[in-house]
Design a protein around this motif. Structure first.
Motif, PDB file in Angstrom:
ATOM      1  N   THR A  38      -4.317 -15.583  -1.563  1.00  0.00           N
ATOM      2  CA  THR A  38      -5.315 -15.852  -2.593  1.00  0.00           C
ATOM      3  C   THR A  38      -4.807 -15.350  -3.937  1.00  0.00           C
ATOM      4  O   THR A  38      -4.576 -14.142  -4.102  1.00  0.00           O
ATOM      5  CB  THR A  38      -6.637 -15.144  -2.254  1.00  0.00           C
ATOM      6  OG1 THR A  38      -7.102 -15.613  -0.984  1.00  0.00           O
ATOM      7  CG2 THR A  38      -7.684 -15.388  -3.325  1.00  0.00           C
ATOM      8  N   PRO A  39      -4.600 -16.228  -4.914  1.00  0.00           N
ATOM      9  CA  PRO A  39      -4.129 -15.789  -6.235  1.00  0.00           C
ATOM     10  C   PRO A  39      -5.119 -14.799  -6.849  1.00  0.00           C
ATOM     11  O   PRO A  39      -6.335 -15.000  -6.798  1.00  0.00           O
ATOM     12  CB  PRO A  39      -4.065 -17.082  -7.051  1.00  0.00           C
ATOM     13  CG  PRO A  39      -4.003 -18.178  -6.035  1.00  0.00           C
ATOM     14  CD  PRO A  39      -4.773 -17.688  -4.856  1.00  0.00           C
ATOM     15  N   GLY A  40      -4.598 -13.730  -7.405  1.00  0.00           N
ATOM     16  CA  GLY A  40      -5.433 -12.713  -8.025  1.00  0.00           C
ATOM     17  C   GLY A  40      -6.121 -11.795  -7.044  1.00  0.00           C
ATOM     18  O   GLY A  40      -6.822 -10.868  -7.447  1.00  0.00           O
ATOM     19  N   GLY A  41      -5.932 -12.042  -5.740  1.00  0.00           N
ATOM     20  CA  GLY A  41      -6.608 -11.253  -4.718  1.00  0.00           C
ATOM     21  C   GLY A  41      -5.957  -9.899  -4.497  1.00  0.00           C
ATOM     22  O   GLY A  41      -4.737  -9.768  -4.599  1.00  0.00           O
ATOM     23  N   THR A  42      -6.766  -8.910  -4.187  1.00  0.00           N
ATOM     24  CA  THR A  42      -6.243  -7.576  -3.867  1.00  0.00           C
ATOM     25  C   THR A  42      -5.309  -7.686  -2.672  1.00  0.00           C
ATOM     26  O   THR A  42      -5.615  -8.343  -1.681  1.00  0.00           O
ATOM     27  CB  THR A  42      -7.386  -6.609  -3.547  1.00  0.00           C
ATOM     28  OG1 THR A  42      -8.176  -7.163  -2.479  1.00  0.00           O
ATOM     29  CG2 THR A  42      -8.261  -6.359  -4.762  1.00  0.00           C
ATOM     30  N   THR A  43      -4.149  -7.034  -2.780  1.00  0.00           N
ATOM     31  CA  THR A  43      -3.067  -7.243  -1.815  1.00  0.00           C
ATOM     32  C   THR A  43      -2.483  -5.913  -1.373  1.00  0.00           C
ATOM     33  O   THR A  43      -2.307  -5.001  -2.182  1.00  0.00           O
ATOM     34  CB  THR A  43      -1.967  -8.121  -2.449  1.00  0.00           C
ATOM     35  OG1 THR A  43      -2.556  -9.355  -2.895  1.00  0.00           O
ATOM     36  CG2 THR A  43      -0.854  -8.417  -1.471  1.00  0.00           C
ATOM     37  N   ALA A  44      -2.180  -5.809  -0.078  1.00  0.00           N
ATOM     38  CA  ALA A  44      -1.505  -4.636   0.472  1.00  0.00           C
ATOM     39  C   ALA A  44      -0.201  -5.073   1.118  1.00  0.00           C
ATOM     40  O   ALA A  44      -0.161  -6.083   1.826  1.00  0.00           O
ATOM     41  CB  ALA A  44      -2.378  -3.944   1.518  1.00  0.00           C
ATOM     42  N   ASP A  45       0.866  -4.310   0.864  1.00  0.00           N
ATOM     43  CA  ASP A  45       2.154  -4.508   1.540  1.00  0.00           C
ATOM     44  C   ASP A  45       2.330  -3.320   2.481  1.00  0.00           C
ATOM     45  O   ASP A  45       2.557  -2.197   2.042  1.00  0.00           O
ATOM     46  CB  ASP A  45       3.283  -4.577   0.520  1.00  0.00           C
ATOM     47  CG  ASP A  45       4.647  -4.812   1.164  1.00  0.00           C
ATOM     48  OD1 ASP A  45       4.733  -4.873   2.410  1.00  0.00           O
ATOM     49  OD2 ASP A  45       5.640  -4.931   0.414  1.00  0.00           O
ATOM     50  N   ILE A  46       2.195  -3.582   3.778  1.00  0.00           N
ATOM     51  CA  ILE A  46       2.292  -2.533   4.792  1.00  0.00           C
ATOM     52  C   ILE A  46       3.734  -2.471   5.290  1.00  0.00           C
ATOM     53  O   ILE A  46       4.256  -3.443   5.813  1.00  0.00           O
ATOM     54  CB  ILE A  46       1.326  -2.803   5.966  1.00  0.00           C
ATOM     55  CG1 ILE A  46      -0.102  -2.947   5.470  1.00  0.00           C
ATOM     56  CG2 ILE A  46       1.455  -1.704   7.021  1.00  0.00           C
ATOM     57  CD1 ILE A  46      -0.677  -1.731   4.785  1.00  0.00           C
ATOM     58  N   GLY A  47       4.348  -1.303   5.102  1.00  0.00           N
ATOM     59  CA  GLY A  47       5.777  -1.165   5.387  1.00  0.00           C
ATOM     60  C   GLY A  47       6.570  -1.658   4.197  1.00  0.00           C
ATOM     61  O   GLY A  47       7.515  -2.435   4.321  1.00  0.00           O
ATOM     62  N   CYS A  48       6.181  -1.194   3.014  1.00  0.00           N
ATOM     63  CA  CYS A  48       6.710  -1.728   1.747  1.00  0.00           C
ATOM     64  C   CYS A  48       8.135  -1.300   1.458  1.00  0.00           C
ATOM     65  O   CYS A  48       8.757  -1.814   0.521  1.00  0.00           O
ATOM     66  CB  CYS A  48       5.804  -1.321   0.595  1.00  0.00           C
ATOM     67  SG  CYS A  48       5.792   0.463   0.260  1.00  0.00           S
ATOM     68  N   GLY A  49       8.674  -0.341   2.216  1.00  0.00           N
ATOM     69  CA  GLY A  49      10.046   0.086   1.964  1.00  0.00           C
ATOM     70  C   GLY A  49      10.221   0.623   0.565  1.00  0.00           C
ATOM     71  O   GLY A  49       9.430   1.432   0.086  1.00  0.00           O
ATOM     72  N   ALA A  50      11.243   0.149  -0.131  1.00  0.00           N
ATOM     73  CA  ALA A  50      11.564   0.636  -1.478  1.00  0.00           C
ATOM     74  C   ALA A  50      10.833  -0.137  -2.577  1.00  0.00           C
ATOM     75  O   ALA A  50      11.137   0.025  -3.748  1.00  0.00           O
ATOM     76  CB  ALA A  50      13.069   0.576  -1.706  1.00  0.00           C
ATOM     77  N   GLY A  51       9.878  -0.987  -2.206  1.00  0.00           N
ATOM     78  CA  GLY A  51       8.984  -1.573  -3.192  1.00  0.00           C
ATOM     79  C   GLY A  51       9.350  -2.923  -3.766  1.00  0.00           C
ATOM     80  O   GLY A  51       8.620  -3.449  -4.606  1.00  0.00           O
ATOM     81  N   ARG A  52      10.444  -3.536  -3.314  1.00  0.00           N
ATOM     82  CA  ARG A  52      10.876  -4.817  -3.884  1.00  0.00           C
ATOM     83  C   ARG A  52       9.773  -5.875  -3.836  1.00  0.00           C
ATOM     84  O   ARG A  52       9.498  -6.557  -4.834  1.00  0.00           O
ATOM     85  CB  ARG A  52      12.106  -5.324  -3.124  1.00  0.00           C
ATOM     86  CG  ARG A  52      12.583  -6.711  -3.543  1.00  0.00           C
ATOM     87  CD  ARG A  52      13.575  -7.301  -2.551  1.00  0.00           C
ATOM     88  NE  ARG A  52      12.928  -7.584  -1.277  1.00  0.00           N
ATOM     89  CZ  ARG A  52      13.556  -8.033  -0.201  1.00  0.00           C
ATOM     90  NH1 ARG A  52      14.863  -8.253  -0.240  1.00  0.00           N
ATOM     91  NH2 ARG A  52      12.905  -8.267   0.921  1.00  0.00           N
ATOM     92  N   ASP A  53       9.118  -6.008  -2.674  1.00  0.00           N
ATOM     93  CA  ASP A  53       8.124  -7.071  -2.540  1.00  0.00           C
ATOM     94  C   ASP A  53       6.819  -6.719  -3.243  1.00  0.00           C
ATOM     95  O   ASP A  53       6.107  -7.614  -3.716  1.00  0.00           O
ATOM     96  CB  ASP A  53       7.887  -7.383  -1.057  1.00  0.00           C
ATOM     97  CG  ASP A  53       9.141  -7.923  -0.382  1.00  0.00           C
ATOM     98  OD1 ASP A  53       9.985  -8.513  -1.092  1.00  0.00           O
ATOM     99  OD2 ASP A  53       9.279  -7.747   0.842  1.00  0.00           O
ATOM    100  N   VAL A  54       6.498  -5.426  -3.343  1.00  0.00           N
ATOM    101  CA  VAL A  54       5.317  -5.011  -4.115  1.00  0.00           C
ATOM    102  C   VAL A  54       5.508  -5.416  -5.578  1.00  0.00           C
ATOM    103  O   VAL A  54       4.584  -5.924  -6.223  1.00  0.00           O
ATOM    104  CB  VAL A  54       5.072  -3.492  -3.992  1.00  0.00           C
ATOM    105  CG1 VAL A  54       3.893  -3.059  -4.856  1.00  0.00           C
ATOM    106  CG2 VAL A  54       4.830  -3.102  -2.537  1.00  0.00           C
TER     107      VAL A  54
END
Length: 196
Positions: A38-54
């Motif tokens: 969902t564009p603009g939707g609150t998002t969690a990255d679980i197992g984000c590692g060093a943060g690249r995808d966040v």
């Protein structure tokens, strides 16, 4: 999570961060996130590692928080992306994260670091984080044979996809397929599901 895997990631965070930076970007995953999240939707990255995808999520209209179990990786993520939010949370329980709070949840190649008997519980907890109509992107590396550890000591558990699906019983399935990850070159199983 498997404790040896967490310790390995923490102790070698800089090396893993450099390795992930040097890989090609996961354009195939990003295309799926743009299609289904969902564009603009609150998002969690679980197992984000060093943060690249966040960082990518925040840059592309998905305001995201990163969670990881490895303190070393969280420190690396905070150093590399000081304007973003990173918190500690560990699968399968994800203590400290409320239920029904995220529009989008990303869990990219993490659950294979769990003992196989925790996979169903972890998937149910990831699904529990979603608001109604929220979307979960879940993937894991497919083990060629049985469970094993790599040279660094990380656990790569072998489990049937049915264990993941069992934790997603009431989900609407948008994608359920195996493919080769464009970033790592490894075979992964991807599930994209929506909460009804």
């Amino acid at each position: 999570m498997d404790e040896q895997t967490i310790e390995t990631y923490s102790a070698n965070a800089g090396r893993f961060a450099a390795e992930w930076r040097d890989q090609p970007p996961p354009a195939d995953m990003y295309a799926l996130l743009q299609r289904y999240f969902t564009p603009g939707g609150t998002t969690a990255d679980i197992g984000c590692g060093a943060g690249r995808d966040v960082a990518w999520l925040n840059e592309h209209g998905f305001p995201a928080v990163g969670y990881d179990a490895a303190e070393g990786l969280l420190a690396q993520a905070r150093a590399d992306f000081p304007s973003l939010i990173f918190e500690r949370a560990e699968l399968p329980a994800l203590d400290g994260i409320a239920s029904n709070v995220y529009d989008n949840v990303l869990c990219e190649t993490v659950v294979m670091h769990l003992p196989p008997d925790q996979v169903t519980q972890a998937c149910a907890r990831l699904f529990d984080m979603l608001k109604p109509k929220g979307t979960l992107y879940l993937s894991w590396r497919v083990a060629a044979s049985g469970s094993s550890r790599d040279a660094a000591g990380r656990l790569y558990a072998a489990f049937d996809a049915a264990k993941a699906r069992e934790g997603l019983r009431d989900a609407e399935y948008l994608l359920d397929a195996e493919s080769v990850n464009e970033s790592s070159g490894k075979r992964v199983h991807r599930l994209i599901v929506r909460r009804r």
